[in-house]
Write an enzyme that holds these catalytic residues in place. Structure first.
Site, PDB file in Angstrom:
ATOM      1  N   ASP A   1       0.840  -1.193   0.000  1.00  0.00           N
ATOM      2  CA  ASP A   1       0.000   0.000   0.000  1.00  0.00           C
ATOM      3  C   ASP A   1       0.876   1.245   0.000  1.00  0.00           C
ATOM      4  OD1 ASP A   1      -1.994   1.890   0.329  1.00  0.00           O
ATOM      5  OD2 ASP A   1      -2.411   1.370   2.412  1.00  0.00           O
TER       6      ASP A   1
ATOM      7  N   GLU B   1      -2.571  10.694  -0.275  1.00  0.00           N
ATOM      8  CA  GLU B   1      -3.781   9.884  -0.107  1.00  0.00           C
ATOM      9  C   GLU B   1      -3.933   9.410   1.326  1.00  0.00           C
ATOM     10  OE1 GLU B   1      -6.073   5.980  -0.169  1.00  0.00           O
ATOM     11  OE2 GLU B   1      -4.093   6.507   0.607  1.00  0.00           O
ATOM     12  N   GLU B   2      -2.803   9.028   1.944  1.00  0.00           N
ATOM     13  CA  GLU B   2      -2.878   8.424   3.264  1.00  0.00           C
ATOM     14  C   GLU B   2      -3.411   9.383   4.325  1.00  0.00           C
ATOM     15  OE1 GLU B   2      -2.789   5.454   3.817  1.00  0.00           O
ATOM     16  OE2 GLU B   2      -1.485   4.434   2.400  1.00  0.00           O
TER      17      GLU B   2
ATOM     18  N   ASP C   1      -5.264   0.872  -5.820  1.00  0.00           N
ATOM     19  CA  ASP C   1      -4.531   1.327  -4.640  1.00  0.00           C
ATOM     20  C   ASP C   1      -3.495   0.261  -4.312  1.00  0.00           C
ATOM     21  OD1 ASP C   1      -3.734   2.123  -2.033  1.00  0.00           O
ATOM     22  OD2 ASP C   1      -5.645   3.072  -1.644  1.00  0.00           O
TER      23      ASP C   1
ATOM     24  N   HIS D   1       0.333  -0.647   6.878  1.00  0.00           N
ATOM     25  CA  HIS D   1       0.768   0.613   7.477  1.00  0.00           C
ATOM     26  C   HIS D   1       1.851   0.443   8.541  1.00  0.00           C
ATOM     27  CE1 HIS D   1      -3.037   3.096   6.209  1.00  0.00           C
ATOM     28  NE2 HIS D   1      -2.400   2.547   5.189  1.00  0.00           N
TER      29      HIS D   1
END
Length: 734
Positions: free
Chosen positions: A371, A408-409, A437, A543
């Site tokens: 991601d 984006e995050e 994504d 993440h």
């Protein structure tokens, strides 16, 4: 930001009508994909040339090129707005330009934060400093990189609080209500919640509104840990020290820069003061690992947790409060900083003012191998393939545009601000937006999007092989959804028989879009038909520092076969949108989806009213105006689709048909949803209290979830009017 498997599981909670029809007996398995007899939007005489063009493009991407791009893009942690992030923008721009695209970097100033201080200490019953970064693992040099930020939340609030702890499960509104029923006071406490079910920012919002002093969020192994697979470095599950960083913006109230809510962020432009920023928390929060969270959970007493609240750690959970007490201290460096979108185009030969847009974000909380850079490398190889076609003298019928989004995050910053800045132009020119994504986190293909694009995607999947099964992706996708949705499909057919309606065969369908990635501004705000594609699986490093090259290269997709398959799907979809003589948008599918959702809403109304006399029913609404409008859209769309097919067969003009098809989804926009006017699509939106997962027909769906009879009654007319407008556009074609 958001991986599809969690999204699809969440969708089942709020939208049971996700399946429309495929033959009950699936087609026989085949060693290679079989080409469908026709391609929607193309003349029969042109289908062979289109397939040949797609085959030539799909032969270009290579595993070694994907791997090389990934190693370069994940060489350093690249949080939005950092020098390393800028370097990835330059890499993407330079590659695209070298392949013949007109590529440029567009800087956008946005207000965002980096951590200055992240500290969490258990002060009672025994003092212990808790870890706010990962330890690292053998075989993975990146996992020891000191340039990765300690645990923090994007758009988190600064604070210094010491308070007893209360465990609140997932931290949704029902969980906080349950605590109140147990007599557990949240006010003034630090609330410990686990990731999952709803967007993390809404966990903080809910706790703040209940009076909490702070929030700590951890990843329970029941959700993505050893309960499901071996933890990294052996497998894909979350190791005990992995921390899920992320944004705590209130995403379902509106994405983008919180100091420019609803308008584009520009250098020197209007901007709210930080104290006025919209949709961000005012209490401090931190993410931690489950290895550290268990120290807090073990120190909690009070009642045993209610049913469904027990996680995967090997002891009984208690809700507290006490004797566990935490000291939570956070500090942030907030500033207006530049982020960098990369925008590249191949100009169309016949309709340059019709845009087919593909996008993926580039920024990451750490290294971002899954991601988002699994999607970035797929986009790069697609761009290289289309560039090779262009070198032969080919140009697309319509303009192809590729966008590498930044920020984006934090809250879909790059795509939202760009879309707001170009809103008028996009309303006139955008045909569709196709988002990828996290392209590959596993082996199960998943897709969400505007139902007008369903047939286009299904046909494209029929020509790409599933790397793990050796059958067309359309078949493996269909088989998996049929297995998951068979009981619901059978129930719906029983109810159709009772209503005197014809039964329906089972067909795989798109999941409706909510939010959580860069399609949000296009579909939910601007009414541009959108898709979101990816191969899904257990992403235990989500993440965390371990979402790095080693994880992807050795554990998730060795040899990159799933990346190659995703690149081929994306390439075929983009080419068909760009080359089809008649736009492959089927609004009859949209109408059918709406009719199914209206039926689902009626069933949920009945559930809410169960046991009540007619005079005391909680929820009442006459859905007939919306049903009639959806039926009108269905009939208008079918008629126009037949006219398009006839024009293709007979050589007639398609200009008016295409103009209507480009406009129809825009007509589904309204004045804005109650309390969150940025979301304007009357068919697709995230749930107000989910953040990611969709609540289709959001005025009605949200009213049922909230058990709000006034909102339910008021919600029918705006939906019916939007459907009527879309139908009228299609009916006007002569």
């Amino acid at each position: 930001m958001r991986s599809l498997p969690r999204l699809l599981r969440s969708l089942a909670l709020v939208s049971p009508m996700l399946a429309l029809a495929l033959p009950l007996a699936p087609p026989a398995r085949a060693a290679e994909p079989a080409a469908p007899a026709r391609i929607t939007g193309f003349r029969a005489a042109d289908a062979g040339a289109e397939r040949a063009r797609e085959a030539a493009a799909c032969a270009v991407p290579k595993a070694d090129s994907l791997r090389r791009h990934l190693r370069i893009l994940t060489a350093e942690p690249h949080v939005a707005g950092t020098p390393a992030d800028r370097a990835t923008a330059e890499y993407v721009r330079d590659r695209l330009a070298s392949w013949g695209w007109d590529a440029r970097i567009e800087a956008i100033p946005v207000w965002l934060n980096y951590p200055k201080l992240s500290r969490l200490e258990l002060v009672e019953p025994a003092r212990e400093l808790l870890a706010v970064r990962e330890r690292g693992v053998a075989w993975d040099k990146d996992a020891y990189d000191g340039r990765v930020f300690d645990a923090f939340h994007g758009y988190g609030a600064a604070g210094d609080v010491t308070a007893p702890v209360v465990y609140a499960n997932y931290g949704d509104m029902d969980d906080l209500k349950k605590l109140a029923e147990l007599g557990i006071e949240v006010k003034g406490k630090i609330v410990l919640v686990r990731y999952g079910k709803i967007f993390r920012g809404l966990k903080v919002r809910n706790a703040e509104r209940a009076g909490a002093a702070g929030v700590v969020i951890y990843s329970d192994p029941l959700d993505d840990g050893y309960d499901r697979a071996d933890p990294y470095p052996r497998g894909q599950a979350r190791p005990e020290d992995a921390i899920q960083r992320g944004s705590v913006q209130f995403l379902s109230e509106g994405p983008g820069d919180p100091t420019t809510p609803g308008w584009a962020s520009r250098e020197g432009g209007r901007r709210l003061a930080p104290s006025q920023a919209v949709g961000v928390p005012r209490i401090p929060s931190l993410p931690i690992s489950y290895g550290e969270a268990q120290k807090i959970l073990l120190a909690l007493e009070g009642p045993v947790v209610p049913a469904g609240w027990q996680g995967g750690l090997a002891f009984t959970y208690h809700v507290g409060p006490g004797p566990a007490k935490l000291h939570l201290e956070t500090g942030h460096d907030y500033a207006v900083r530049p982020i960098w979108n990369v925008v590249a185009t191949l100009k169309g030969r016949e309709a340059p003012d019709q845009w087919v847009i593909g996008g993926n974000h580039r920024d990451a909380w750490t290294f971002g191998a899954v991601d988002p850079n699994s999607g970035t490398i797929a986009m790069l190889e697609m761009a290289r393939a289309l560039g090779e076609l262009a070198k032969t003298g080919w140009r697309p019928r319509r303009t192809l545009m590729l966008c590498s989004w930044d920020g984006e995050e934090y809250g879909l910053l790059g795509s939202t601000e760009w879309a707001e800045s170009h809103a008028e132009e996009l309303a006139k020119k955008a045909v569709a937006y196709v988002n990828v994504d996290a392209a590959v986190s596993g082996k199960e293909f998943g897709a969400g999007g505007s139902h007008a694009l369903r047939d286009l995607l299904a046909e494209s999947l029929g020509e790409v092989a599933d790397p793990g099964q050796g059958v067309p992706l359309q078949k493996s996708w269909s088989d998996r959804l049929f297995s998951a949705q068979r009981a619901d499909w059978a129930r719906q057919n029983r109810e159709r028989r009772w209503r005197g309606e014809p039964e329906r065969p089972f067909e795989p369908d798109l999941s409706p879009l909510g939010s959580g990635s860069d399609y949000t501004a296009f579909e939910d705000h601007l009414g541009i038909p959108s898709l979101n594609l990816g191969f899904d699986g257990l992403h235990g490093t989500y993440h965390a520092i371990y979402d790095d090259f080693e994880y992807m290269d050795r554990v998730v997709d060795p040899g990159y076969p799933y990346h190659l398959a995703l690149t081929q799907v994306w390439t075929r979809v983009m080419l068909r949108l760009a080359e089809a003589e008649a736009l492959p948008l089927r609004f009859s599918n949209t109408a059918r989806f709406v009719l199914d959702e209206l039926q689902a809403i009626e069933e949920r109304m009945d559930d809410a009213n169960a046991g009540q006399a007619d005079s005391t029913r909680i929820l009442r609404a006459d859905l007939k105006p919306a049903r009639d409008a959806a039926a009108r859209l269905r009939d208008a769309a079918r008629a126009l689709e037949q006219r398009a097919d006839a024009a293709l067969a007979g050589g007639g003009s398609l200009a008016a048909i295409n103009a209507a098809l480009m406009t129809a989804e825009r007509e589904l926009l309204g004045a804005g949803l109650p309390g969150r006017a940025w979301f304007r699509n009357e068919i697709y939106a995230p749930g107000l209290n989910t953040g990611y997962a969709a609540v289709p027909l959001p005025r009605l769906g949200q009213a049922v979830l909230d058990r709000d009879p006034a909102a339910l009654a008021a919600g029918v007319a705006p939906i019916a009017q939007a459907l009527e407008r879309a139908a009228a556009v299609l009916e006007r074609v002569k």
